[in-house]
Design a protein around this motif. Structure first.
Motif, PDB file in Angstrom:
ATOM      1  N   ARG A   1       0.206  -7.753  -3.909  1.00 35.31           N
ATOM      2  CA  ARG A   1      -0.737  -6.920  -4.659  1.00 35.31           C
ATOM      3  C   ARG A   1      -0.984  -5.640  -3.872  1.00 35.31           C
TER       4      ARG A   1
ATOM      5  N   ASN B 248      -3.795  -5.150 -11.936  1.00 30.55           N
ATOM      6  CA  ASN B 248      -3.335  -4.924 -10.574  1.00 30.55           C
ATOM      7  C   ASN B 248      -1.938  -4.311 -10.570  1.00 30.55           C
TER       8      ASN B 248
ATOM      9  N   VAL C 177       1.346  -4.692  -8.667  1.00 30.09           N
ATOM     10  CA  VAL C 177       1.953  -5.697  -7.791  1.00 30.09           C
ATOM     11  C   VAL C 177       3.435  -5.397  -7.618  1.00 30.09           C
TER      12      VAL C 177
END
Length: 233
Positions: A138, A148, A150
């Protein structure tokens, strides 16, 4: 784009220099006269003022800014600046620096923060990204959308190697946004094949990260996850 940066220290000046170089209108605000160094970035606007005081923010015209960056070395100040920018002046985008990771949980939409940048966490993520192959890392959290950024580096034996991007049943609320390959940045199309060593950058909802990890490890989602993904579509 007009950007106001609260905090004219090393971090604030570095951000300002990059933004000015990219053609943006930048306002640097600091209450410490020693931090005001017009010669350092002559194309920026400088203001000796307290960014936590509404009278000062009225004077600098914060309501005309498209982005506010709270970049001081004090988390309390950054939170107050973020909250005032969002609630009092309706600034569309607020980015805040997190100095102490212990305080990271505070930097969310309730304090007006759209994106929180924690230098220790970011450095840790970059270290992981540099040494990790075959594991999900992440890199950044986008607070407003609860998503997020990632990264996953495909090892040579990954089950997805050779498959076309469009043929993979990615989890819901997941987007493969960039492939980094041999020093090139590739915006993936459905027909692009995946290759060993590819660095894949995804924007994904936190709750589907485990599904994404399982897919990248095994080449397919578990049956329960496949059913959930099909239902979501």
């Amino acid at each position: 784009m007009r950007v106001a940066i609260a905090g004219a220290g090393a971090v604030g000046r570095s951000i300002a220099a990059e933004l000015v170089e990219n053609g943006h209108e930048v306002l640097l605000i600091d209450k410490d006269s020693k931090a005001i160094d017009v010669d350092a970035i002559p194309r920026a606007e400088w203001m000796l003022a307290d960014a936590c005081e509404i009278a000062s923010l009225d004077e600098v015209g914060l309501d005309r800014c498209h982005v506010v960056v709270a970049a001081t070395g004090d988390d309390k100040v950054n939170l107050v600046v973020s909250l005032l920018a969002k609630t009092e002046y309706g600034v569309p985008r607020v980015v805040a620096r997190v100095n102490d990771p212990v305080n990271e949980w505070l930097f969310d939409e309730s304090w007006g923060v759209d994106v929180a940048v924690s230098t220790p966490r970011l450095l840790s993520a970059l270290v992981e990204e540099a040494v990790s192959v075959g594991d999900l890392v992440r890199l950044m959290t986008f607070r407003r959308g609860q998503a997020n950024l990632v990264e996953w580096t495909l090892p040579p034996s990954a089950p997805l190697i050779g498959k076309r991007v469009g043929s993979v049943s990615w989890p819901p609320d997941t987007a493969l946004v960039v492939i980094l390959r041999d020093g090139r940045v590739i915006v993936p199309s459905p027909d692009d094949p995946l290759e060993g060593g590819d660095e894949l950058l995804f924007v994904a909802a936190p709750e589907v990260e485990e599904q994404l990890r399982a897919l990248l490890l095994r080449g397919s989602q578990p049956p329960s996850d496949q059913a959930a993904a099909a239902g979501a579509r």
